[in-house]
Design an enzyme around this catalytic site. Sequence first.
Site, PDB file in Angstrom:
ATOM      1  N   HIS A 279      32.089  32.987  33.125  1.00 13.66           N
ATOM      2  CA  HIS A 279      31.923  34.316  32.542  1.00 13.66           C
ATOM      3  C   HIS A 279      33.043  35.260  32.976  1.00 13.66           C
ATOM      4  O   HIS A 279      33.493  35.217  34.118  1.00 13.66           O
ATOM      5  CB  HIS A 279      30.612  34.953  33.018  1.00 13.66           C
TER       6      HIS A 279
ATOM      7  N   GLU B  72      49.869  43.958  36.958  1.00  8.55           N
ATOM      8  CA  GLU B  72      50.583  44.401  35.765  1.00  8.55           C
ATOM      9  C   GLU B  72      51.922  43.681  35.614  1.00  8.55           C
ATOM     10  O   GLU B  72      52.318  43.331  34.490  1.00  8.55           O
ATOM     11  CB  GLU B  72      50.813  45.917  35.834  1.00  8.55           C
TER      12      GLU B  72
END
Length: 501
Positions: free
Chosen positions: A340, A473
């Site tokens: 999940h 990032e």
Amino acid sequence: MPQRKKKGTQKGKGKGKGKQNEVGYNSLAVIVILAIAAFVVSTCNRQIVTGKREPGTEQPSSPKGKPNKKTHKKENNNRAGTQTSAVPLLLKEDFERGHKTNYNSENVELKTGRWSLKNAVLGNGNEDKKIGKQSLRLRDNGTATMNFDINYSGAVTVTVKYAMYGSDEAGEWELLSSSNRGQRFIKVGETVKVEAGSLRTATFVVNADGNIRFQVRKTSREGGRINLDMLTVEAGGKVAEPEPGDKKVAGDDDNLLLGNPSGAASDLVMANNYLMDKEYYQLSYNREKATPNWVSWHVDRRDIGKMGRANNFRPDFDLPANWYQVSENSYKGSGFDRGHNCPSGDRTFNRAGNEATFLMSNMIPQAPNHNQHLWKNLEEYTRELVMKGNEVYIVMGSYGSGGTGANGSSKKIDRNRINVPSHIWKVILVLPDGGNDLKRISKHTRIIAVNTPNRNDVNARWSAYLTSISNIEQATGYKIFDKIPDSVRQELVKKIDTGAN
């Protein structure tokens, strides 16, 4: 009057006197005519002032037929959102229509529309406190939720009758509202204590922003059963100002409040960055990889309840029809778990939310030890933070190709149709439970960022993989939490958490 004139001339007692009588009679006639005309005008004026108007524009008159200034002022206040005694009724649910005698979760058609009832029945027994033939009865953490919206903008007043069922012990319940089709419910007013065996009335006032629906929830899970009856919603009312910092504003608790990391869009030309709103979370889906790029969601105490794991893994038929559909069996024999992104444990308040987490569009091939130990520990720690009075905004994703599962290393599974990521990451922003969330985020706000290899030999301690948003990032090319003001965000992206505390 003609008879009087005729009588005066017939007796012929002088022209002067006859003229006097005629003038007198004529004057009397004029007075009568004027009186009648004044009566007619006055009556017409009253009809114009007090006549039937469009709903919500009634303007009662004073005894003289003039607008009542005091009443007119109250009408203006009502339009501005202040309650009066004459306000439009938007909804009245008396629970007389419909039939439900078991406590299973079920959608029931009531007088006002379809409602979802969980741990709730429509009780008509002698011990049910009710106004008519039956009322709503809740047990444990039971709920009754509108599956439809009231279309209205402005303050609304909600009243609900309540009492203890039979001779059960005291309990508690709450009213919640949603302005986004039931995706997120927010508590309205104070928790109501049920301590009497006869019906009492609870009153709430909340602002509606175009569309609103309501839910009643029993919060004393182990306490006695309670009856609720005659739920009404009226236009008008004055919303009490909450304490500074606690006011919920538009967008609060939204799953994408803090930003869309990859600029995903619900457009077929964005097949590998396809935005999907699953109500209980949002995600960017990658058709080429057959997995999500990232999933974003919000968690507070309202999301955590007693609902067990649905375990109904299944395809997501909201994907475009010509895209490959990952099924519940696509991971079978691969050596990887159906991992999940948004976990089942973060959506245990209702069945719909828990079932939503088992869509295969929410899954990635995850190394079993990673999923069952490292990731489980991080998920449980996050929910502990929530239960201690916090709310969290979470974004999780994966990148790369090639992981090590129970059967060794693989780059793809399911006949090379599903990518196995090499890394799995997660960023968690922690706030004390409250409102106006974007305004409350500061450079001191806690950020937990982890970036982990998708391997079966990972360390079970998630704190071993702490990193910064900036590092994630750089690895992904995303911009995480970009809705946070730049002056604050520049500080947050550099932070590396110290681990569980």
